[in-house]
Design a protein around this motif. Structure first.
Motif, PDB file in Angstrom:
ATOM      1  N   THR A   1       0.828  -1.201   0.000  1.00 33.95           N
ATOM      2  CA  THR A   1       0.000   0.000   0.000  1.00 33.95           C
ATOM      3  C   THR A   1       0.862   1.250   0.000  1.00 33.95           C
ATOM      4  O   THR A   1       0.517   2.270  -0.620  1.00 33.95           O
ATOM      5  CB  THR A   1      -0.935   0.015   1.222  1.00 33.95           C
ATOM      6  OG1 THR A   1      -1.771  -1.154   1.205  1.00 33.95           O
ATOM      7  CG2 THR A   1      -1.822   1.251   1.225  1.00 33.95           C
ATOM      8  N   SER A   2       2.016   1.169   0.665  1.00 33.29           N
ATOM      9  CA  SER A   2       2.920   2.319   0.759  1.00 33.29           C
ATOM     10  C   SER A   2       3.830   2.452  -0.460  1.00 33.29           C
ATOM     11  O   SER A   2       4.674   3.352  -0.499  1.00 33.29           O
ATOM     12  CB  SER A   2       3.775   2.209   2.030  1.00 33.29           C
ATOM     13  OG  SER A   2       2.952   2.255   3.180  1.00 33.29           O
ATOM     14  N   GLY A   3       3.665   1.553  -1.416  1.00 32.90           N
ATOM     15  CA  GLY A   3       4.416   1.682  -2.659  1.00 32.90           C
ATOM     16  C   GLY A   3       5.577   0.734  -2.846  1.00 32.90           C
ATOM     17  O   GLY A   3       6.322   0.861  -3.823  1.00 32.90           O
ATOM     18  N   ALA A   4       5.758  -0.223  -1.941  1.00 37.52           N
ATOM     19  CA  ALA A   4       6.843  -1.181  -2.108  1.00 37.52           C
ATOM     20  C   ALA A   4       6.615  -1.994  -3.381  1.00 37.52           C
ATOM     21  O   ALA A   4       5.505  -2.452  -3.634  1.00 37.52           O
ATOM     22  CB  ALA A   4       6.919  -2.115  -0.902  1.00 37.52           C
ATOM     23  N   PRO A   5       7.635  -2.170  -4.202  1.00 36.30           N
ATOM     24  CA  PRO A   5       7.464  -2.892  -5.468  1.00 36.30           C
ATOM     25  C   PRO A   5       7.307  -4.390  -5.255  1.00 36.30           C
ATOM     26  O   PRO A   5       8.155  -5.040  -4.640  1.00 36.30           O
ATOM     27  CB  PRO A   5       8.758  -2.571  -6.225  1.00 36.30           C
ATOM     28  CG  PRO A   5       9.766  -2.325  -5.139  1.00 36.30           C
ATOM     29  CD  PRO A   5       9.008  -1.660  -4.029  1.00 36.30           C
ATOM     30  N   ALA A   6       6.211  -4.932  -5.731  1.00 36.16           N
ATOM     31  CA  ALA A   6       5.948  -6.366  -5.607  1.00 36.16           C
ATOM     32  C   ALA A   6       5.147  -6.826  -6.818  1.00 36.16           C
ATOM     33  O   ALA A   6       4.400  -6.052  -7.423  1.00 36.16           O
ATOM     34  CB  ALA A   6       5.187  -6.659  -4.322  1.00 36.16           C
ATOM     35  N   ASP A   7       5.311  -8.101  -7.149  1.00 33.71           N
ATOM     36  CA  ASP A   7       4.559  -8.690  -8.262  1.00 33.71           C
ATOM     37  C   ASP A   7       3.505  -9.685  -7.781  1.00 33.71           C
ATOM     38  O   ASP A   7       2.450  -9.836  -8.395  1.00 33.71           O
ATOM     39  CB  ASP A   7       5.520  -9.401  -9.229  1.00 33.71           C
ATOM     40  CG  ASP A   7       6.538  -8.465  -9.845  1.00 33.71           C
ATOM     41  OD1 ASP A   7       6.113  -7.459 -10.445  1.00 33.71           O
ATOM     42  OD2 ASP A   7       7.751  -8.720  -9.720  1.00 33.71           O
ATOM     43  N   VAL A   8       3.806 -10.370  -6.676  1.00 36.46           N
ATOM     44  CA  VAL A   8       2.903 -11.390  -6.137  1.00 36.46           C
ATOM     45  C   VAL A   8       2.720 -11.144  -4.647  1.00 36.46           C
ATOM     46  O   VAL A   8       3.677 -10.802  -3.942  1.00 36.46           O
ATOM     47  CB  VAL A   8       3.478 -12.806  -6.351  1.00 36.46           C
ATOM     48  CG1 VAL A   8       2.592 -13.860  -5.669  1.00 36.46           C
ATOM     49  CG2 VAL A   8       3.619 -13.126  -7.834  1.00 36.46           C
ATOM     50  N   LEU A   9       1.490 -11.327  -4.159  1.00 32.06           N
ATOM     51  CA  LEU A   9       1.213 -11.281  -2.721  1.00 32.06           C
ATOM     52  C   LEU A   9       0.614 -12.615  -2.305  1.00 32.06           C
ATOM     53  O   LEU A   9      -0.367 -13.073  -2.895  1.00 32.06           O
ATOM     54  CB  LEU A   9       0.240 -10.153  -2.374  1.00 32.06           C
ATOM     55  CG  LEU A   9      -0.234 -10.113  -0.913  1.00 32.06           C
ATOM     56  CD1 LEU A   9       0.929  -9.848   0.040  1.00 32.06           C
ATOM     57  CD2 LEU A   9      -1.326  -9.051  -0.723  1.00 32.06           C
TER      58      LEU A   9
END
Length: 238
Positions: free
Chosen positions: A62-70
């Motif tokens: 939500t704070s903008g951390a780069p991720a592709d999969v959760l």
């Protein structure tokens, strides 16, 4: 936030026109061993893994951390991510887990279960907002016990660490964490009907920079090979 890169390239980079496709996976702490092993099964992917408590992972994205999969250890955290529109809707359940009580080897505090034997002990659990904490309180409520922990952690691996080191007398974790702790802990039986299985959902992050690689990783987790790894680490089938 600690990122671990699992490079899966075989051979010199110059020998191929393109290297493994990068993909960043944010996953619940209880998935550490299993996902690290699964990532090594994908020579076409360069997997970077970030493990933490599920609510924390949602906050990071939500704070903008780069991720592709959760991949979370509960549906509540994933629902929060879905409502915030930071992940694709309709996540896939890929595994299940259940809560257990662990004590240090030798059980020095003589804990007998989720019962009165916990009174006066150094009990450690996850915070209620964290999946392992929610599960711990469900187990206690079903047993008619009020938990009085000396510490509430933000991820299940911290609970496991305090028990395995002897810093805590007991802790409620997931079955997979008890297995991962090996001989450092003993597992106290919990009524199977009161273990409260947790369902693990996974999906692609809305702002994923590598959606195709994200889909490939999810497919690998859902594959027969990926499911076999999860089973080896104590996870139940979805």
């Amino acid at each position: 936030m600690a990122l671990t890169s699992v490079g899966c390239s075989t051979g010199p980079a110059a020998s191929a026109p393109t290297g493994p496709r990068p993909v960043t996976v944010f996953a619940a702490a209880s998935l550490t061993a299993a996902f690290t092993e699964i990532a090594e099964l994908a020579p076409s992917l360069d997997v970077t893994l970030n493990f933490d408590g599920s609510p924390t992972l949602v906050d990071q994205i939500t704070s903008g951390a780069p991720a592709d999969v959760l991949a979370t250890a509960d549906e509540a955290s994933m629902q929060r991510a879905t409502e915030a529109a930071i992940v694709a809707p309709d996540p896939t359940i890929f595994a299940t887990n259940s809560g257990v009580l662990i004590v240090p080897k030798g059980n020095p505090a003589q804990v007998s279960g989720v019962d009165g034997s916990l009174d006066g002990t150094k009990l450690v659990v996850c915070a209620r907002a964290v999946p392992c904490g929610a599960t711990a309180h469900k187990i206690a409520e079903a047993a008619g016990v009020t938990l009085k922990p000396v510490s509430e952690e933000q991820k299940v691996t911290d609970v496991r660490g305090k028990v395995s080191s002897g810093e805590a007398d007991a802790g409620i974790v997931f079955a997979t964490d008890a297995q991962a702790a090996g001989d450092a802990v003993e597992t106290i039986a919990v009524d199977p009907e009161k273990r409260f299985a947790a369902r693990y959902p996974m999906t692609i992050v809305t702002e994923a920079k590598n959606p195709a690689a994200a889909r490939a990783f999810i497919d690998l987790v859902l594959s027969e090979e990926g499911q076999a790894v999860l089973a080896t680490h104590g996870f139940g089938a979805p």
